[in-house]
Design an enzyme around this catalytic site. Structure first.
Site: not given
Length: 318
Positions: A165, A237-238, A268-269, A304
């Protein structure tokens, strides 16, 4: 707005933002280079079709951005972590700065920049899954000069965590400076082989893996194929399925605890921030991934992104 330093472990509030880092007694163990966004979130029963209008919930604004999310996820777990990025001179920038400082993230290289802060427009469906549109704002102005100004900070960290990003030139410059690179190819984009070769690990989800490989396949096969592209290691990642770790010595499947997903925004973060922190602490990749999977699972239980990120005590039941 810029706050200097930030020795980040559980510390008294009056000490949380003013000491440590490259200017203090100990270097940061982890540095995140990346975006800082305001997440504007609406929940919907179903997503609209093209040309259709649906009624959603009240709009809620959360602190977000992939870089900020990873830094906060690590800080809440106990990491000494600093963030290199840009925020705007608008109201969102003030809100975002305050949120990061409140979680003890080192902000000596968070640059206030004239212009709008980054914003993510997020819809969350009834199943907890999300769709996101990002307006980068001043995140798009993070530069190689910013990275050069933070060279000492980056070089002294055990791990530098990167995403996309922020402009690719700044990401690549940071990777060249880092002792170890954790790189999340998100949002997916074509990147040079040099950057892939510096990844240890490359972190991708199934969509990002398909982008790199040109199609889908069995997770183990996908992880091996990703490793063949040049990174030193890979974590695929799954979601609820956990993750797959690929290193030259083989492939390992890492299961996820079962949880009821309320909102997957930022999961994911949370995973990547936790992974980078545990690698900085000396864990091997499989062990760090097993911990990160628990953190990611914990994060989807509340709405969130940063607001859902767990503290160590939140992981005890997982």
């Amino acid at each position: 707005m810029t706050v200097h330093g930030g020795d980040v472990e559980p510390v008294p509030p009056e000490d949380a933002h003013g000491r440590g880092g490259e200017d203090g007694a100990r270097p940061y163990e982890m540095v995140v280079v990346g975006s800082v966004n305001a997440d504007l979130v609406v929940r919907v029963d179903r997503r609209p079709a093209p040309g259709e209008t649906v009624i959603g919930s009240d709009l809620v604004t959360h602190p977000g951005g992939k870089g900020a999310n990873q830094a906060v996820a690590a800080a809440r777990l106990g990491a000494r972590v600093a963030l290199l990025g840009r925020i705007g001179s608008d109201g969102h920038g003030e809100f975002l700065h305050k949120a990061l400082a409140g979680d003890g993230v080192g902000l000596g290289h968070l640059v206030e920049t004239p212009g709008p802060s980054g914003v993510a427009l997020i819809t969350v469906g009834a199943d907890g899954d999300n769709s996101i549109i990002v307006s980068p704002g001043v995140n798009a102005r993070l530069s190689e000069d910013d990275v050069a100004a933070a060279a000492g900070l980056l070089a002294s960290a055990r791990v530098v965590s990167l995403q996309l990003e922020s402009p690719l030139a700044a990401v690549l410059a940071a990777a060249r400076t880092a002792a170890r690179v954790v790189f999340n190819l998100s949002p997916p984009a074509v990147v040079p082989d040099e950057l892939l070769a510096l990844c240890d690990p490359l972190v991708v989800n199934e969509h990002e893996a398909a982008f790199l490989l040109g199609g889908r396949g069995a997770p183990g096969s996908q992880a091996r194929a990703l490793l063949a592209l040049g990174p030193r290691s890979v974590v695929l990642t799954l979601g609820a399925g956990g993750a797959v770790v690929a290193e030259p010595g083989g492939v390992i499947e890492v299961p996820s605890p079962r949880v009821e997903a309320v909102d997957t925004t930022g999961a994911g973060d949370a995973f990547t921030g936790a992974l980078a922190w545990r690698l900085a602490g000396g864990d091997d990749l499989a062990t760090a991934t097993a911990f990160a999977v628990r953190v990611g699972a914990a994060s989807v239980r509340r709405p969130g992104a940063q607001s859902s990120y767990p503290y160590p005590e939140d992981l005890e039941a997982l």
